[in-house]
Motif scaffolding. Structure first.
Motif, mmCIF file in Angstrom:
data_model
loop_
_atom_site.group_PDB
_atom_site.id
_atom_site.type_symbol
_atom_site.label_atom_id
_atom_site.label_comp_id
_atom_site.label_asym_id
_atom_site.label_seq_id
_atom_site.Cartn_x
_atom_site.Cartn_y
_atom_site.Cartn_z
ATOM 1 N N ASP A 137 -35.953 -12.517 28.663
ATOM 2 C CA ASP A 137 -34.850 -11.818 27.957
ATOM 3 C C ASP A 137 -34.687 -12.036 26.472
ATOM 4 O O ASP A 137 -34.769 -13.358 25.936
ATOM 5 N N GLU A 209 -23.519 -9.531 31.157
ATOM 6 C CA GLU A 209 -24.137 -9.204 29.756
ATOM 7 C C GLU A 209 -24.744 -7.918 29.948
ATOM 8 O O GLU A 209 -25.280 -7.597 30.787
ATOM 9 N N GLU A 211 -27.181 -5.177 29.439
ATOM 10 C CA GLU A 211 -28.341 -5.141 28.756
ATOM 11 C C GLU A 211 -29.306 -4.078 29.114
ATOM 12 O O GLU A 211 -28.979 -3.219 30.422
ATOM 13 N N ASP A 243 -27.168 -9.554 33.076
ATOM 14 C CA ASP A 243 -27.606 -10.969 32.941
ATOM 15 C C ASP A 243 -26.519 -11.836 33.213
ATOM 16 O O ASP A 243 -25.861 -12.311 32.044
HETATM 17 CA CA CA Z 1 -28.963 -12.110 28.260
#
Ligand code: CA
Length: 436
Positions: A137, A209, A211, A243
């Motif tokens: 990540d 999160e 992403e 995430d």
């Molecule tokens: Ca992240």
């Protein structure tokens, strides 16, 4: 944009639902998936309009005849890993064949043969598309890095290395789960009172999160870096990634080695893998300002700087138990765009392999939280609530500073450009289980 590309994007399909510009699954996208139908065995497919084309059946019925043997065999596998491990000409030959089979110019006998391998999406279950050996990540959004940095270092939010080195950490591949998988609230060490000893228990600051994930294709051998000019083509396709993050655990464990158990309990991926070549019309210049330091030579390519970013709209939505009970739909928390990333996807790949680290077919590289410059375009609750200090108020009067049990997070992604059909990344959803 080349004439060939424009001609490709003018093509239509004989599957009418694919020709609606807003459907998100046009002839030019053909995202890969793994699905199960009524007999529940996983198979590889591609999305076209409101249908899934079963590639196992295509391979067995001779529709893929003449393609490289490894590609035909990979279409009969139960995950996308073997297909990702094929070479780029192999990927291109498969896409060209599938587009021809589904093109409005296809003859009736082709249509008849292909029709036997079609299933309505609504009759299938989408499964985890890839078994990734590795998950990395990054932290590629400068707006995310700045806004989060400001919470802890108001005077100096961005660390001095940020504009030189793509920051990342090695995540946990075993806990990658497909969209729709329920998320168990993690327990861990936290220290809410800085004057008191830490305690162990369920996280009280669970966050998402927003992403984008990059799946690696063929990969590279140990010790052989991937030059920046080749890095874009090392990416097989993209997906959405959530995430999940336990902020209270993260704050306590983060120093000095970075995230560990605050992140490794679950990471959701969307079921569709959109081929990187399907994003060609949506490419644009990298967001790096001319006042910023030039990337170091191994990360610099004029073509990549000119055309290496992607105009991909990203959204995060929240549905709570109370909203659902009241018959209300999800509330949009934020909208951002992949084009605002400080580092391009190719730079992330090149940097990862620059020390000789070997990337394997199916490895997942996530961008990190994609946040835009405006506060409303922040890609996680940590930013949206200023570290939990300014709760969000939902349309029914509820408020949130962190995710509660029963909350469902829905991530969406799509590319939109005038004169082109939309290309959708679909959705990545997850609901926080009720803690016993
Ligand atoms: Ca992240």
């Amino acid at each position: 944009m080349s004439d060939d590309l424009l001609a490709d994007w003018a093509r239509k399909s004989w599957i009418e639902s694919a020709n609606n510009p807003a459907c998100g699954f046009p002839l030019q996208s053909l995202p890969y998936c793994v699905f199960a139908d009524e007999d529940s065995r996983p198979r590889i497919g591609i999305g076209i309009g409101d249908q899934i084309l079963n590639l196992q059946l295509c391979a067995r019925s001779g529709l893929l005849e003449g393609l490289p043997e490894p590609v035909q065999r990979a279409c009969e596998a139960h995950t996308l890993n073997r297909l990702m491990a094929c070479d780029r000409p192999g990927h291109a030959s498969l896409r060209a064949r599938l587009m021809n089979l589904l093109d409005s110019l296809a003859d009736q006998s082709t249509r008849d043969a292909v029709s036997t391998a079609l299933t309505p999406k609504s009759a299938t279950t989408l499964l985890k598309p890839v078994e990734s050996s590795n998950y990395t990540d990054f932290y590629a959004s400068i707006h995310h890095a700045t806004r989060v940095g400001r919470l802890f270092r108001p005077e100096n939010p961005l660390l001095p290395n940020y504009k030189y080195v793509p920051i990342g950490y090695h995540g946990r591949a075993s806990s990658l789960v497909v969209s729709g998988t329920a998320i168990r609230r993690p327990s861990g060490q936290t220290r809410p009172d800085p004057q008191a000893p830490p305690a162990f228990g369920p996280s009280r600051f669970l966050d998402y999160e927003l992403e984008v994930g990059l799946f690696i294709g063929e990969g590279n051998s140990l010790g052989e870096p991937i030059p920046i000019r080749e890095a874009g083509e090392a990416i097989f396709g993209v997906c959405l990634v959530n995430d999940w993050s336990a902020r209270d655990m993260q704050t306590w464990e983060n120093q000095p080695l970075g995230p560990f158990l605050a992140k490794s309990f679950a990471t959701s991926v969307s079921p569709w893998v959109v081929p990187i070549t399907a994003l060609a019309p949506f490419r644009m210049a990298a967001a790096r300002s001319s006042e910023d330091p030039s990337p170091l030579p191994y990360l610099f390519d004029a073509v990549d700087q000119h055309n290496g970013a992607v105009d991909l709209t990203l959204e995060a939505w929240l549905s709570t138990s109370a909203l659902r009970t009241a018959g209300l739909g999800p509330h949009r928390l934020s909208q951002s765009n992949l084009r605002s990333l400080y580092w391009t996807p190719a730079q992330l790949v090149t940097h990862h392999a620059s020390n000789g680290c070997n990337l394997l077919p199916g490895d997942l590289l996530a961008t990190g939280t994609v946040s835009g410059p405006e506060d409303s375009s922040a890609g996680c609750l940590l930013e949206l609530t200023a570290g939990g200090k300014q709760p969000i108020v939902l349309p029914n009067g509820e408020s949130r500073r962190a995710l509660e049990d029963g909350d469902q997070v829905i991530l969406r992604g799509f590319c939109r450009r005038s004169g082109f059909p939309d290309v959708s990344l679909g959705e990545c959803t997850g609901t926080v289980l009720t803690t016993c």
